[in-house]
Write a protein that holds these residues in place. Structure first.
Motif, PDB file in Angstrom:
ATOM      1  N   ILE A  94      -6.884   2.244   0.636  1.00  0.00           N
ATOM      2  CA  ILE A  94      -6.647   2.017  -0.791  1.00  0.00           C
ATOM      3  C   ILE A  94      -7.665   2.803  -1.609  1.00  0.00           C
ATOM      4  O   ILE A  94      -7.332   3.444  -2.616  1.00  0.00           O
ATOM      5  N   GLY A  95      -8.926   2.773  -1.186  1.00  0.00           N
ATOM      6  CA  GLY A  95      -9.976   3.486  -1.900  1.00  0.00           C
ATOM      7  C   GLY A  95      -9.710   4.973  -2.011  1.00  0.00           C
ATOM      8  O   GLY A  95     -10.064   5.600  -3.024  1.00  0.00           O
ATOM      9  N   LEU A 102       0.828  -1.212   0.000  1.00  0.00           N
ATOM     10  CA  LEU A 102       0.000   0.000   0.000  1.00  0.00           C
ATOM     11  C   LEU A 102       0.859   1.257   0.000  1.00  0.00           C
ATOM     12  O   LEU A 102       0.575   2.210  -0.721  1.00  0.00           O
ATOM     13  N   ASP A 103       1.916   1.264   0.766  1.00  0.00           N
ATOM     14  CA  ASP A 103       2.773   2.449   0.854  1.00  0.00           C
ATOM     15  C   ASP A 103       3.494   2.745  -0.457  1.00  0.00           C
ATOM     16  O   ASP A 103       3.960   3.874  -0.670  1.00  0.00           O
ATOM     17  N   ASP A 104       3.612   1.736  -1.332  1.00  0.00           N
ATOM     18  CA  ASP A 104       4.284   1.943  -2.616  1.00  0.00           C
ATOM     19  C   ASP A 104       3.413   2.707  -3.605  1.00  0.00           C
ATOM     20  O   ASP A 104       3.912   3.263  -4.585  1.00  0.00           O
ATOM     21  N   ILE A 105       2.099   2.720  -3.369  1.00  0.00           N
ATOM     22  CA  ILE A 105       1.149   3.236  -4.355  1.00  0.00           C
ATOM     23  C   ILE A 105       0.821   4.703  -4.082  1.00  0.00           C
ATOM     24  O   ILE A 105       0.456   5.070  -2.969  1.00  0.00           O
ATOM     25  N   GLN A 106       0.935   5.502  -5.112  1.00  0.00           N
ATOM     26  CA  GLN A 106       0.575   6.911  -4.991  1.00  0.00           C
ATOM     27  C   GLN A 106      -0.859   7.163  -5.454  1.00  0.00           C
ATOM     28  O   GLN A 106      -1.615   7.899  -4.808  1.00  0.00           O
ATOM     29  N   GLU A 129      -4.939   1.697 -13.897  1.00  0.00           N
ATOM     30  CA  GLU A 129      -3.623   2.343 -13.989  1.00  0.00           C
ATOM     31  C   GLU A 129      -3.147   2.620 -12.570  1.00  0.00           C
ATOM     32  O   GLU A 129      -3.875   3.208 -11.766  1.00  0.00           O
ATOM     33  N   ILE A 130      -1.951   2.154 -12.242  1.00  0.00           N
ATOM     34  CA  ILE A 130      -1.388   2.387 -10.907  1.00  0.00           C
ATOM     35  C   ILE A 130      -0.082   3.157 -11.053  1.00  0.00           C
ATOM     36  O   ILE A 130       0.801   2.782 -11.837  1.00  0.00           O
ATOM     37  N   LEU A 131       0.023   4.237 -10.286  1.00  0.00           N
ATOM     38  CA  LEU A 131       1.239   5.054 -10.241  1.00  0.00           C
ATOM     39  C   LEU A 131       1.915   4.820  -8.903  1.00  0.00           C
ATOM     40  O   LEU A 131       1.276   4.949  -7.847  1.00  0.00           O
ATOM     41  N   ALA A 132       3.189   4.457  -8.960  1.00  0.00           N
ATOM     42  CA  ALA A 132       3.959   4.228  -7.743  1.00  0.00           C
ATOM     43  C   ALA A 132       4.656   5.508  -7.307  1.00  0.00           C
ATOM     44  O   ALA A 132       4.894   6.417  -8.106  1.00  0.00           O
ATOM     45  N   ARG A 133       4.981   5.567  -6.030  1.00  0.00           N
ATOM     46  CA  ARG A 133       5.667   6.754  -5.484  1.00  0.00           C
ATOM     47  C   ARG A 133       7.048   6.946  -6.102  1.00  0.00           C
ATOM     48  O   ARG A 133       7.571   8.070  -6.141  1.00  0.00           O
ATOM     49  N   ASP A 134       7.664   5.853  -6.584  1.00  0.00           N
ATOM     50  CA  ASP A 134       9.012   5.974  -7.152  1.00  0.00           C
ATOM     51  C   ASP A 134       8.990   6.295  -8.644  1.00  0.00           C
ATOM     52  O   ASP A 134      10.031   6.250  -9.308  1.00  0.00           O
ATOM     53  N   GLY A 135       7.801   6.602  -9.189  1.00  0.00           N
ATOM     54  CA  GLY A 135       7.703   7.012 -10.586  1.00  0.00           C
ATOM     55  C   GLY A 135       7.304   5.914 -11.552  1.00  0.00           C
ATOM     56  O   GLY A 135       6.995   6.198 -12.717  1.00  0.00           O
TER      57      GLY A 135
END
Length: 468
Positions: free
Chosen positions: A363-364, A295-299, A387-393
Motif C-alpha cells: 500500500i505504501g 488493494l488491487d482496486d487502488i492505483q 485522495e485515492i485513485l482507483a484503477r477503474d477511473g
C-alpha cells in the motif's frame, strides 16, 4: 499580576493555591482520565517497545531507596528513577493523551506526581487531581502562547515546567518554593525537533522520562532549600527570550487564570501513533470502507500535506517502510498504509514482524505527496486530506473528520477503561483481571481516596526483569 512579577511566580502561585473545590468538573474529569490513560499506556509500552529495556536495566542497577513503583516491569526505585522509568514508558507508543493543539504533557506529569506522592505518603486523591489539573493548565497556557518555529520539542521543553509545578503541589511546597523549583527546571528544559523528525533514534519514544525525572529533581532540590531563578521566564536571558526570541503572549498566558482550565480539552488517543497523522488515517479509512476498496482496486494514494505532515513523509521511501518501531509511529505513509490494511489500528499492530507486513508495504508503494500550505500547522492541529485513485477511473478526495479520540468524537470514561484493559493485555508482565478492575475503580473514585497511591500499588508487581 503586575508586569514586574515574572510569570514563573504567577504560575507557581496558581499551582500552589489552586483548590480542588475550585476546579470545574470538566477539569477534574480530564485529570482522572489522563491518570488512568497514562498508566495503561505505560503498561502497554513495557511489552511493545523493546528499546526501553536498557532504561529499565539502568534503573534496576542504580539501587537506592525502594520508595516508588515501577510499572510494567515491576519492582521499586527511588523517586527520581521511578519517574524516569515510568516517564520513559509513558510516551513510547505515542499512545498518550495530547492537547487539542498537539504535544503531550500527562506523560511527564503523571509519572512525576506519583513518584513524589509515593515518596511522601498521605497524598489524597483530591490533591493529586488538583496537581494534575494545574499542570495540564500551565502546559496548555504556555503551548498556546509561544511562537513555536518547530525547532524545539515543546512536549519536553514545556512539560518539565508543568510537571514541576504539579510535583511541587503534591509535595505541599509553598508558591515561593514551587517558583524556585520551576527556575531549577530550566536546567532540565530541553529537546530538539530533530529527535522527533529524524529517523533511527529511540529517544523519540522515551523523551518524557527526562522531563518527568527533571521535574522530580527540581521539586526535591527546592524542597531542600536550593534557590531557582527570580526571572526565569521573562528575564533578559530567561526562558522566553532564549527559546522563543521573546515571542510570547503574556496576556494570553494569564487570560482567565484560575477560572478557565485548558486541561479540560485534553484528547485521548484511540490509535497508538502520532496525533497529527490521525486525520489522514481517518480519511483513508472512510474512503476504503465506504467504497469497499481492496488493494488491487487502488492505483494511487495521494497524501495532501502541510509543513508538519511533510516532516513525517521525508524521505518518502524510508517513511513508506520504516526501520524501527519508533520511526513507524511517526511515518505518515506507513501509518496510513496500516489504517487502510486494517481499516483501523490497534496497539498490537506495531511489532517487528508488522514492520515487514507485505500488504502494508505494498500500500505504501502506491503513495505520493501533494504539498498544501493550507494544511500547515499554526496552532490547532491541521486536518489531513487523502485522495485515492482507483484503477477503474473513480476518484475520491476526503478530509478526515470525526477522528476517534478527537474533540468531534471524544473518548468517554468507558472508552478509556476499555483502552486501559487492552493496553494491559500486552504488558511485559500481565496483571490479573481483578487488579485491572480495581485500578479502574480506584481511578474513577480517586476523589474519595485518602491515599492516591493505592492506584499505583494495585498495579505493582515484584520485579519481572530478568538479568541482562
Amino acid at each position: 499580576m503586575s508586569a514586574d512579577r515574572d510569570l514563573v511566580h504567577i504560575l507557581a502561585s496558581h499551582a500552589a493555591d489552586l483548590r480542588y473545590e475550585d476546579l470545574p468538573e470538566e477539569a477534574r474529569s480530564a485529570a482522572r482520565k489522563s491518570i488512568l490513560d497514562t498508566l495503561g499506556v505505560i503498561l502497554a509500552a513495557s511489552g511493545m517497545e523493546p528499546a526501553v529495556r536498557g532504561v529499565m536495566e539502568i534503573v534496576a542497577e542504580s539501587g537506592g531507596r525502594p520508595d516508588c513503583t515501577v510499572l510494567g516491569f515491576g519492582g521499586r526505585a527511588p523517586a527520581l528513577m521511578a519517574a524516569m522509568a515510568n516517564g520513559a514508558l509513558a510516551h513510547c507508543l505515542d499512545y498518550d493523551d495530547q492537547t487539542q493543539w498537539g504535544q503531550h504533557c500527562a506523560s511527564s506529569i503523571v509519572p512525576a506526581v506519583f513518584a513524589v506522592a509515593e515518596r511522601q505518603g498521605g497524598v489524597t486523591g483530591k490533591e493529586l487531581i488538583a496537581a494534575v489539573a494545574a499542570g495540564q493548565d500551565i502546559f496548555g497556557r504556555l503551548r498556546c502562547n509561544v511562537e513555536w518555529k518547530k525547532d524545539w520539542n515543546l512536549s519536553t521543553v514545556l512539560a518539565v515546567f508543568a510537571a514541576t509545578a504539579s510535583a511541587g503541589r503534591v509535595m505541599g511546597l509553598p508558591a515561593s518554593r514551587i517558583a524556585h523549583a520551576m527556575g531549577i527546571a530550566t536546567m532540565q528544559s530541553s529537546g530538539v525537533m530533530e529527535m522527533v523528525a529524524g529517523r533511527g533514534s529511540d529517544l523519540r519514544g522515551m523523551y518524557a522520562g527526562f522531563s518527568a525525572k527533571g521535574a522530580v529533581l527540581a521539586a526535591m532540590m527546592a524542597e531542600k532549600g536550593v534557590t531557582g531563578i527570580d526571572r526565569a521566564f521573562e528575564g533578559r536571558y530567561g526562558f522566553m527570550n532564549t527559546y522563543f526570541g521573546g515571542g510570547y503572549d503574556r496576556a494570553g498566558i494569564l487570560d482567565r487564570l484560575g477560572r478557565t482550565f485548558l486541561g479540560s480539552g485534553t484528547l485521548y488517543k484511540r490509535w497508538p501513533c502520532v496525533g497529527t497523522a490521525h486525520s489522514h488515517m481517518k480519511a483513508a479509512i472512510d474512503i476504503v470502507q465506504e467504497n469497499d476498496l481492496r488493494l488491487d482496486d487502488i492505483q494511487e494514494i495521494r497524501l495532501h500535506v502541510g509543513d508538519y505532515h511533510d516532516l513525517m513523509c521525508q524521505p518518502l521511501d524510508e517513511r513508506r517502510a520504516p526501520a524501527t518501531l519508533a520511526d513507524a509511529k511517526f511515518s505518515l505513509p506507513f501509518l496510513v498504509s496500516v489504517a487502510i490494511a486494517r481499516r483501523g489500528m490497534s496497539v498490537s499492530d506495531f511489532s517487528e514482524p508488522g514492520l515487514r507486513d507485505e500488504c502494508v508495504l505494498a500500500i505504501g508503494r502506491k503513495m505520493t505527496l501533494v504539498p498544501d500550505p493550507s494544511l500547515d500547522w499554526k496552532l490547532e492541529m491541521p486536518p489531513g486530506r487523502v485522495e485515492i485513485l482507483a484503477r477503474d477511473g473513480r476518484r475520491w478526495l476526503v478530509e478526515g473528520h470525526d477522528v476517534p479520540g478527537n474533540g468531534e468524537n471524544p473518548m468517554s470514561w468507558g472508552d478509556i477503561a476499555t483502552k486501559f484493559r487492552e493496553c494491559a493485555t500486552v504488558a511485559f508482565a500481565r496483571l490479573s483481571p481483578d487488579a485491572l478492575t480495581e485500578a479502574i475503580a480506584l481511578a474513577d473514585g480517586l476523589d474519595g481516596l485518602d491515599d492516591a497511591t493505592r492506584l499505583m500499588h494495585c498495579l505493582a508487581i515484584p520485579s519481572a526483569l530478568p538479568p541482562s
